[in-house]
Design an enzyme around this catalytic site. Structure first.
Site, PDB file in Angstrom:
ATOM      1  N   LYS A  55      -0.296 -11.194  -4.287  1.00 45.82           N
ATOM      2  CA  LYS A  55      -0.104 -12.045  -3.117  1.00 45.82           C
ATOM      3  C   LYS A  55       0.336 -13.437  -3.578  1.00 45.82           C
ATOM      4  O   LYS A  55      -0.281 -14.032  -4.463  1.00 45.82           O
ATOM      5  CB  LYS A  55      -1.417 -12.171  -2.332  1.00 45.82           C
ATOM      6  CG  LYS A  55      -1.875 -10.875  -1.699  1.00 45.82           C
ATOM      7  CD  LYS A  55      -3.213 -11.040  -0.991  1.00 45.82           C
ATOM      8  CE  LYS A  55      -3.136 -11.907   0.242  1.00 45.82           C
ATOM      9  NZ  LYS A  55      -4.429 -11.918   0.985  1.00 45.82           N
TER      10      LYS A  55
HETATM   11  O1  G3P Z   1      -5.773 -13.402   3.653  1.00 47.37           O
HETATM   12  C1  G3P Z   1      -5.520 -13.871   4.936  1.00 47.37           C
HETATM   13  C2  G3P Z   1      -6.597 -13.581   5.906  1.00 47.37           C
HETATM   14  O2  G3P Z   1      -7.673 -13.056   5.208  1.00 47.37           O
HETATM   15  C3  G3P Z   1      -7.014 -14.793   6.663  1.00 47.37           C
HETATM   16  O3  G3P Z   1      -8.017 -14.434   7.543  1.00 47.37           O
HETATM   17  O4  G3P Z   1      -9.976 -14.781   9.000  1.00 47.37           O
HETATM   18  O5  G3P Z   1      -9.506 -16.396   7.145  1.00 47.37           O
HETATM   19  O6  G3P Z   1      -8.050 -16.336   9.157  1.00 47.37           O
HETATM   20  P1  G3P Z   1      -8.930 -15.549   8.261  1.00 47.37           P
END
Ligand code: G3P
Length: 224
Positions: free
Chosen positions: A86
């Protein structure tokens, strides 16, 4: 078939959902790993033991430079797992994506907040694109709309990058992006649990049980 990932480094949650869902693998990011208190050297072997040798793991570089990201991607790619590297879809990150793809390494462009940003990452060769649906919604914009526009652009231009939608807080967001025909989603454990929970389900199952026992007591179906 759409790829389904769990967005978590929690081994017990991965074990739980791997029993009932067809998981392709697991996605992590630096915040998830930092919050879990365990790094990739500990988490990946444990995840591989739970998910088996074919599971795909998406792990993010943390280097701030193009050269650092490239070197880190090569190291991640040498791990004995099915790895996707990533890389944040920043100016620096996209420069790194172009170089990493020359090495034949699978790449996911992450931290995507707009369709044009995701489109550029696709043009740079990213295999996966991760738009942050809930984070976009939380900024007063339209996360599902960004995913729809990005999928439209990919289709229009014949690009094979898969959208791996991330950042969900509710099942409606998940359903809305899945209806767009995207290639993958990654769910946090709480949203994964919500996907198959509905207040009417348990009462329905309990009613079946009551009706059965009233007539057949402890007999099993084939014994009735
Ligand atoms: O890796 C991206 C994703 O995990 C972000 O999720 O819940 O932190 O917005 P969040």
């Amino acid at each position: 078939m759409i790829e389904l990932y769990l967005d978590s480094a929690d081994i017990e949650q991965v074990r739980r959902f791997n029993l009932c869902l067809p998981l392709t693998g697991v996605t992590t990011n630096p915040s998830i790993l930092a919050n879990s208190g365990a790094g990739l050297t500990k988490v990946l072997p444990a995840l591989a033991e739970v998910l088996g040798p074919n599971a795909r793991f998406h792990a993010q570089v943390v280097s701030p430079t193009v050269e650092g990201m490239l070197a880190e991607a090569k190291q991640l790619n040498q791990l004995p797992y099915n790895m996707v590297v990533k890389v944040p879809a920043t100016e620096t990150g996209l420069s790194a994506v172009k170089l990493i793809k020359k090495e034949g390494i699978l790449v996911l462009a992450t931290a995507i907040y707009s369709a044009q940003q995701g489109f550029l990452a696709a043009l740079c060769g990213a295999d996966y694109l991760a738009p942050y649906v809930n984070r976009i919604d939380a900024m007063g914009a339209d996360g599902v709309g960004v995913v729809a526009d990005l999928q439209h652009l990919l289709n229009q231009h014949g690009l094979e990058s898969k959208i791996l939608a991330a950042s969900f807080k509710n099942t409606q967001q998940v359903m809305d992006v899945m209806k767009l025909g995207i290639g993958a989603v990654t769910l946090p454990p709480d949203v994964a649990a919500q996907m198959f929970s509905h207040p009417a389900v348990q009462p329905a199952v309990e009613q079946f049980s009551q009706d059965w026992q009233a007539v057949f007591a402890d007999k099993l179906s084939f014994e009735s």
